[in-house]
Design a protein around this motif. Structure first.
Motif, PDB file in Angstrom:
ATOM      1  N   VAL A 379      23.603 -28.506   2.224  1.00  0.00           N
ATOM      2  CA  VAL A 379      22.544 -27.642   2.975  1.00  0.00           C
ATOM      3  C   VAL A 379      21.275 -28.292   3.745  1.00  0.00           C
ATOM      4  N   ASN A 380      20.454 -28.591   2.705  1.00  0.00           N
ATOM      5  CA  ASN A 380      18.940 -29.603   3.272  1.00  0.00           C
ATOM      6  C   ASN A 380      19.322 -30.057   4.040  1.00  0.00           C
ATOM      7  N   LEU A 381      20.127 -31.608   3.865  1.00  0.00           N
ATOM      8  CA  LEU A 381      20.518 -32.729   4.069  1.00  0.00           C
ATOM      9  C   LEU A 381      21.052 -32.892   5.676  1.00  0.00           C
ATOM     10  N   CYS A 382      21.738 -31.551   5.718  1.00  0.00           N
ATOM     11  CA  CYS A 382      22.548 -31.107   7.148  1.00  0.00           C
ATOM     12  C   CYS A 382      21.117 -30.673   7.216  1.00  0.00           C
ATOM     13  N   ARG A 383      20.405 -30.071   7.357  1.00  0.00           N
ATOM     14  CA  ARG A 383      19.026 -29.738   8.669  1.00  0.00           C
ATOM     15  C   ARG A 383      17.775 -29.930   8.110  1.00  0.00           C
ATOM     16  N   LYS A 384      17.857 -31.216   7.866  1.00  0.00           N
ATOM     17  CA  LYS A 384      17.326 -32.444   8.274  1.00  0.00           C
ATOM     18  C   LYS A 384      17.651 -33.947   9.166  1.00  0.00           C
ATOM     19  N   ALA A 385      19.086 -33.080   9.012  1.00  0.00           N
ATOM     20  CA  ALA A 385      20.077 -34.556  10.415  1.00  0.00           C
ATOM     21  C   ALA A 385      20.237 -34.097  11.817  1.00  0.00           C
ATOM     22  N   LEU A 391      27.575 -25.506  12.260  1.00  0.00           N
ATOM     23  CA  LEU A 391      28.332 -25.996  11.080  1.00  0.00           C
ATOM     24  C   LEU A 391      27.276 -25.849   9.422  1.00  0.00           C
ATOM     25  N   VAL A 392      25.905 -26.152  10.172  1.00  0.00           N
ATOM     26  CA  VAL A 392      25.058 -25.179   8.288  1.00  0.00           C
ATOM     27  C   VAL A 392      26.379 -24.134   7.835  1.00  0.00           C
ATOM     28  N   LYS A 393      26.665 -22.488   7.981  1.00  0.00           N
ATOM     29  CA  LYS A 393      27.455 -22.062   7.946  1.00  0.00           C
ATOM     30  C   LYS A 393      28.220 -22.409   6.930  1.00  0.00           C
ATOM     31  N   SER A 452      30.199 -37.142  13.517  1.00  0.00           N
ATOM     32  CA  SER A 452      31.208 -37.541  11.585  1.00  0.00           C
ATOM     33  C   SER A 452      30.937 -36.893  10.487  1.00  0.00           C
ATOM     34  N   LEU A 453      29.179 -35.796  10.732  1.00  0.00           N
ATOM     35  CA  LEU A 453      29.475 -34.906   9.809  1.00  0.00           C
ATOM     36  C   LEU A 453      31.227 -33.935   9.783  1.00  0.00           C
ATOM     37  N   ASP A 502      21.350 -39.643   2.086  1.00  0.00           N
ATOM     38  CA  ASP A 502      22.379 -39.361   0.597  1.00  0.00           C
ATOM     39  C   ASP A 502      23.806 -38.701   1.695  1.00  0.00           C
ATOM     40  N   LEU A 503      23.417 -38.186   2.598  1.00  0.00           N
ATOM     41  CA  LEU A 503      24.537 -38.043   3.471  1.00  0.00           C
ATOM     42  C   LEU A 503      25.669 -38.974   4.293  1.00  0.00           C
ATOM     43  N   LEU A 504      24.647 -40.181   4.549  1.00  0.00           N
ATOM     44  CA  LEU A 504      25.754 -40.972   5.085  1.00  0.00           C
ATOM     45  C   LEU A 504      26.399 -42.271   3.999  1.00  0.00           C
TER      46      LEU A 504
END
Length: 588
Positions: A379-385, A391-393, A452-453, A502-504
């Motif tokens: 979730v933190n990685l998604c917020r950084k992106a 989509l976070v939910k 992509s995510l 790390d998300l990539l």
């Protein structure tokens, strides 16, 4: 002649007028020891007569040439009538031993593990707790049919569905002959255990109780189920194509008859029958059945579309997919089928479980086994992106789903319901598909990273919830999604992922796993190999550690990641050998 008849009548009358002495049945024969019976012809005849008379009293048989006529008088007509009406096979009863007593259905002697004959007429009939249709014998909680069914399911390898054993009282909506018995045995022992993909230990019995139980009281549903079993049996080379066509035509006839009734037309059984026929028609379109198609079939109506439109209309009349609450299997099967078709084409599901706000029905989504997710790294990685909140939910729900799935696969005593886990996966897939298709709303417009995510999340849910074939990881449904993900990643740059590397890495790994066997697989291996080299990942354990920090299901993905790492290692070695001469020439 008349005088002779009158004389015979008078003699007969005189004989009848005389009182008959009461005949006492002699239990023993006393023989004078001073005159052995062996030495006297009369003694031998007397002893033989005594023995044969007692034998005839104890058993209804005789050596006389009139034995057949005597046996017909000994047997009560009620016995023949009741046996024919009940239809019970001979193996389940023996006639009452007293030939002079009229036989009733209660006089049939069942095996000791079914009933206690001493209390047969003293207990009130109790409905079977399994089928709620037939009555149980005193002291039992299941009827004879359910006992036979459960004993067969306990040992699937043995085919005990012989004629009459599965349906001893002829209570099935169809006649259970040798062919039907074979199809039922195949459905219950071969097809049913794999119906729920995540149920790797075959713990759920909903297919037997809800799905097959519905077929026990509906002719159309039963024929559609037999049609599906016949098709599956034909594919494995053990059935006949005629059986498929026969049960399909019988199912269509029964469905049309039920449609004339407003209540029966949209009942669970009729909807389930149409759904079964829809799946059959889709299977008949496979290349395996192309040799069965003729030129005249081109003018025939599209049976698949007829059943699909009929299914959609029937579910709409019931109030939508969420309103089908009386049969969990029916609701789940339609949900899974609709979602699978949507993923294959990236189109909206033909029957969506989501409401206008995109929320799933509460009764479809079971509570999480571990609702408190402490590891929110993804979730933190998604917020950084800079991913939008909707989509976070979904990401948070995805973590909850993965936690449940890991608990289910790793713990045989996990209390979760596999049907609910499978439903949860379909709900997530529907939410992600809606997110990808919401291009009309300004707020829903996605960046290439979000696109992509979202596709990678969809691939992950499908791959984690599907049935794994240990021999092959290829799945044509994945190829469509992997191409979409490749297009989305080509629209991004490395700088777009700089805040969340790390998300990539996770997105590339998921895409590479499902692309195995596709033409684009070399592209995926090259991109993943390059990214792991830039991140300093030099072993499989290091790669898995980074992936587990995001979201991962080891039971379904570890072996696939191991195979991917083997290809990455070979690619690195090939690149090193190809670049070595070039770099030396440059320095020279």
């Amino acid at each position: 002649m008349e005088d002779q008849i009158d004389t015979a009548a008078k003699r007969s009358g005189k004989q009848k007028s005389k009182p008959q002495p009461v005949q006492i049945q002699q239990e023993f024969l006393f023989i004078d020891s001073s005159k052995p019976a062996q030495s006297s012809r009369q003694g031998r005849r007397t002893a033989r007569s005594f023995v044969m008379q007692r034998a005839r009293r104890e058993r209804p048989w005789s050596t006389s040439k009139h034995a057949g006529k005597q046996a017909s008088f000994r047997r009560s007509p009620d016995t023949v009538t009741d046996t024919a009406s009940v239809g019970t096979p001979d193996a389940y009863y023996t006639p009452f031993t007293q030939p002079t007593t009229p036989t009733t259905p209660g006089d049939l002697s069942f095996p000791s593990h079914f009933t206690d004959n001493s209390s047969l007429f003293q207990s009130k009939p109790i409905l079977c707790k399994e089928c709620h249709i037939l009555t149980c014998q005193p002291g039992q909680t299941l009827c004879m049919r359910c006992v036979s069914l459960s004993s067969n399911l306990s040992s699937p390898a043995s085919n005990t569905f012989s004629d009459g054993v599965l349906d001893p009282f002829r209570s099935f909506p169809v006649e259970v002959d040798a062919s039907v018995s074979e199809l039922l045995s195949h459905f219950l022992s071969v097809m049913s255990p794999g119906a729920i993909a995540v149920d790797i230990r075959h713990q759920s019995d909903l297919i037997r109780t809800d799905w097959f139980g519905t077929a026990l009281s509906n002719r159309g549903f039963m024929h559609s189920l037999l049609c599906a079993a016949a098709l599956h049996l034909y594919i494995v080379g053990k059935g006949s194509y005629f059986s498929i066509e026969y049960h399909k035509s019988q199912a269509v006839t029964a469905i049309n008859e039920a449609l004339s009734d407003a209540n029966l037309g949209i009942a669970d059984a009729n909807i389930g029958a149409v759904f079964n026929l829809l799946c059959v028609e889709e299977s008949l379109l496979l290349p395996f059945f192309q040799h069965r198609l003729y030129s005249s079939d081109e003018d025939q109506p599209n049976q698949r579309m007829i059943h699909l439109n009929g299914l959609k209309r029937m579910v709409e009349l019931r109030g939508g997919l969420g309103a089908i609450k009386t049969n969990r299997c029916l609701q789940a099967f339609i949900l899974w089928h609709s979602t699978a078709h949507a993923i294959a084409s990236f189109d909206p599901p033909y029957l969506s479980p989501l409401d206008d706000q995109g929320e799933g029905y509460n009764h479809l989504n079971a509570p999480a086994y571990q609702p408190a997710i402490s590891k929110l790294y993804l979730v933190n990685l998604c917020r950084k992106a800079n991913v939008k909140d909707s989509l976070v939910k979904i990401t948070e729900d995805l973590l909850s789903y993965a936690s449940d799935l890991n608990a289910w696969f790793n713990d045989s005593g996990c209390p979760l319901d596999p049907l609910e886990i499978q439903n949860h996966a379909s709900l997530l897939e529907c939410c992600l598909l809606r997110c990808l298709q919401s291009n009309g709303d300004t707020e829903a417009l996605q960046t290439p990273v979000e696109d992509s995510l979202c596709i990678a999340f969809l691939i992950f849910v499908v791959r984690a919830s599907e049935m794994v074939d240990q021999q092959s990881e290829r799945h044509h449904v994945h190829f469509t999604a992997s191409k979409r993900l490749q297009e989305a990643l080509n629209a991004t740059s490395f700088d777009d992922w700089s805040a969340c590397p790390d998300l990539l890495l996770w997105v590339l790994t998921i895409g590479s796993i499902v692309a195995q066997g596709a033409q684009e697989y070399d592209w995926w291996v090259f991109q993943t190999a390059t990214t792991t080299m830039q991140f300093g990942i030099d072993s499989l354990s290091s790669l898995l550690e980074r992936l587990h920090h995001c979201v991962w299901v080891g039971y379904k993905l570890d072996r696939a990641a191991e195979r991917l790492w083997d290809h990455i290692s070979h690619r690195r070695l090939d690149d090193y050998e190809s670049y070595l001469p070039i770099s030396s020439n440059t320095h020279s």
